[in-house]
Design a protein around this motif. Structure first.
Motif, short mmCIF file in Angstrom:
data_model
loop_
_atom_site.label_atom_id
_atom_site.label_comp_id
_atom_site.label_asym_id
_atom_site.label_seq_id
_atom_site.Cartn_x
_atom_site.Cartn_y
_atom_site.Cartn_z
N VAL A 162 3.79 5.93 -5.63
CA VAL A 162 3.53 6.13 -7.06
C VAL A 162 2.54 7.28 -7.25
O VAL A 162 2.69 8.13 -8.14
N GLY A 163 1.51 7.31 -6.40
CA GLY A 163 0.52 8.38 -6.48
C GLY A 163 1.12 9.75 -6.26
O GLY A 163 0.81 10.71 -6.97
N ALA A 164 2.01 9.88 -5.26
CA ALA A 164 2.66 11.16 -4.99
C ALA A 164 3.53 11.59 -6.17
O ALA A 164 3.59 12.78 -6.52
N ALA A 165 4.21 10.62 -6.79
CA ALA A 165 5.03 10.94 -7.97
C ALA A 165 4.16 11.44 -9.11
O ALA A 165 4.53 12.38 -9.83
N ALA A 185 0.83 -1.21 0.00
CA ALA A 185 0.00 0.00 0.00
C ALA A 185 0.86 1.26 0.00
O ALA A 185 0.56 2.24 -0.71
N ALA A 186 1.93 1.26 0.79
CA ALA A 186 2.81 2.43 0.84
C ALA A 186 3.52 2.66 -0.50
O ALA A 186 3.71 3.81 -0.91
N ILE A 187 3.89 1.58 -1.17
CA ILE A 187 4.53 1.71 -2.48
C ILE A 187 3.55 2.32 -3.49
O ILE A 187 3.90 3.21 -4.28
N ILE A 188 2.29 1.86 -3.47
CA ILE A 188 1.28 2.41 -4.37
C ILE A 188 1.04 3.89 -4.06
O ILE A 188 0.89 4.72 -4.97
N PHE A 210 -5.55 4.70 -1.56
CA PHE A 210 -5.31 3.27 -1.33
C PHE A 210 -4.41 3.08 -0.11
O PHE A 210 -4.67 2.24 0.75
N ASN A 211 -3.36 3.87 -0.03
CA ASN A 211 -2.48 3.79 1.14
C ASN A 211 -3.19 4.27 2.39
O ASN A 211 -3.05 3.67 3.47
N ALA A 212 -3.99 5.32 2.26
CA ALA A 212 -4.70 5.85 3.42
C ALA A 212 -5.66 4.83 4.01
O ALA A 212 -5.86 4.78 5.23
#
Length: 384
Positions: free
Chosen positions: A81-84, A75-78, A107-109
């Motif tokens: 990607v979202g922040a990028a 989840a943190a990796i996804i 998704f991470n949240a």
């Protein structure tokens, strides 16, 4: 394991949850800068909550099948990607890509929100309130980190938004580092939990569970609804963007600072009473917003809203945990979070429409009937 998780989860919460104040403070303004119509300026915040809502059941399933550590790392990796994608979208002036990146943060949240249940594993029932409060204290650090990144990046002028969302990426890298220290559960425990068959309908027939879920839904959805509109309302009524960011900082501080003692209050006075006090504080925030639109009115509204959320949401979380058995927790918690974040997503989307149509003060009147309904259910369930 008990001591390590009581340190790891608050740390990961502090880092990962810092993204939300940044998105809430700036997403509406970024949307306008990227050429989005004002009526859908809050769409990215809606997508953050929608991403959370749609990911809650996925989170429950993945945690049950592969374990918390693996699920949280993915989840943190996804989210990274979202922040990028958000940073790229701002540089390329793409509202669509910005929205997609924000949804991935959701998704991470969704996984971050389950930390409050994860920390209960291995804890005695009488310590649940304190354990939940310990995790939510991580949000206290998030309340400082996120808004301060917004304020600091404001000094960069044209690069302000790029720097803020690049900051989210850095925070998520640090979150990954913290989660890497989580212990893995034995495979036998995962298989036993995955084999459990739980009926959602059987959960929804329990008054105690329904009351707990509704209390959490009202506490979280009203908070998201009012908070989403607040930064745009403040700037629209002549206040500076830094004042809006600081207002969100005070709000998030109020959301998490009481966690130093909320667990003890729950232990002493009971889950129902603390939840009810939280709902009443949310109603008070709506009353203050209706009085005026000076800076202190906005900040006071956000502070009362945050305090109410802490009492209401922490109490409701403890009520949910107490209303189900160990075998039911994964499904019950997933359903609870799905209902909470789906209604919060709708609330954040409606915030922009309602602010543009009826204004800030009338928008806050929505608070009162929702709070009244939740309090009535708590009273009825308590008398039973």
């Amino acid at each position: 394991m008990k001591n390590s998780t009581l340190l790891i989860y608050p740390t990961a919460q502090a880092l990962g949850a810092s993204a939300a104040p940044i998105v809430i403070s700036l997403a509406g303004l970024v949307s306008i800068a990227l050429g989005a119509p004002k009526d859908i300026a809050t769409l990215p915040i809606f997508l953050l909550n929608a991403g959370m809502a749609m990911s809650t059941l996925i989170a429950a399933y993945s945690i049950k099948t592969v374990g918390r550590k693996t699920a949280y790392l993915i989840a943190a990796i996804i989210g990274l990607v979202g922040a990028a994608l958000q940073t790229t979208a701002i540089m390329q002036t793409s509202f669509l890509i910005f929205c997609f990146g924000t949804a991935l943060l959701g998704f991470n949240a969704a996984h971050i929100q389950t930390y409050r249940f994860a920390v209960l594993e291995g804890q005695e029932p009488h310590n649940h309130g304190k354990a939940i409060s310990r995790v939510m204290l991580g949000g206290l650090a998030a309340a400082i980190i996120g808004p301060q990144i917004v304020v600091w990046s404001g000094k960069l002028h044209e690069a302000q938004y790029v720097a803020s969302f690049s900051g989210i990426a850095l925070l998520l890298i640090l979150q990954l580092t913290a989660l890497a220290w989580l212990p893995r559960r034995p495979q036998a425990q995962l298989q036993q939990q995955a084999a459990a068959k739980i009926s959602i309908w059987s959960l929804l027939k329990r008054p105690a569970y329904v009351t707990a879920v509704l209390s959490g839904v009202v506490s979280f959805a009203l908070m998201a609804f009012v908070m989403t509109a607040a930064p745009i309302a403040m700037v629209s009524h002549g206040h500076h963007v830094n004042d809006a960011a600081l207002g969100i900082q005070w709000h998030v501080l109020a959301m998490y600072a009481p966690s130093f003692f909320t667990g003890k209050l729950i232990e002493r006075y009971g889950k129902n009473l603390i939840t009810s006090i939280g709902l009443l504080l949310i109603a008070l925030s709506g009353g203050l917003a209706f009085i005026g639109m000076d800076l202190m009115h906005f900040w006071g509204t956000l502070i009362l809203l945050g305090l109410g959320w802490n009492f209401g949401f922490t109490g409701a979380t403890a009520l949910v945990a107490a209303s189900v058995s160990d075998e039911e927790k994964s499904v019950a918690q997933g359903l609870n979070d799905f209902l909470i974040f789906s209604t919060s997503a709708i609330g954040s989307l409606m915030a922009g429409f309602m602010f543009n149509s009826i204004g800030w003060q009338m928008l806050n009147l929505v608070v009162f009937p929702c709070v009244a309904l939740a309090l009535a259910l708590i009273l009825i369930n308590r008398t039973r």
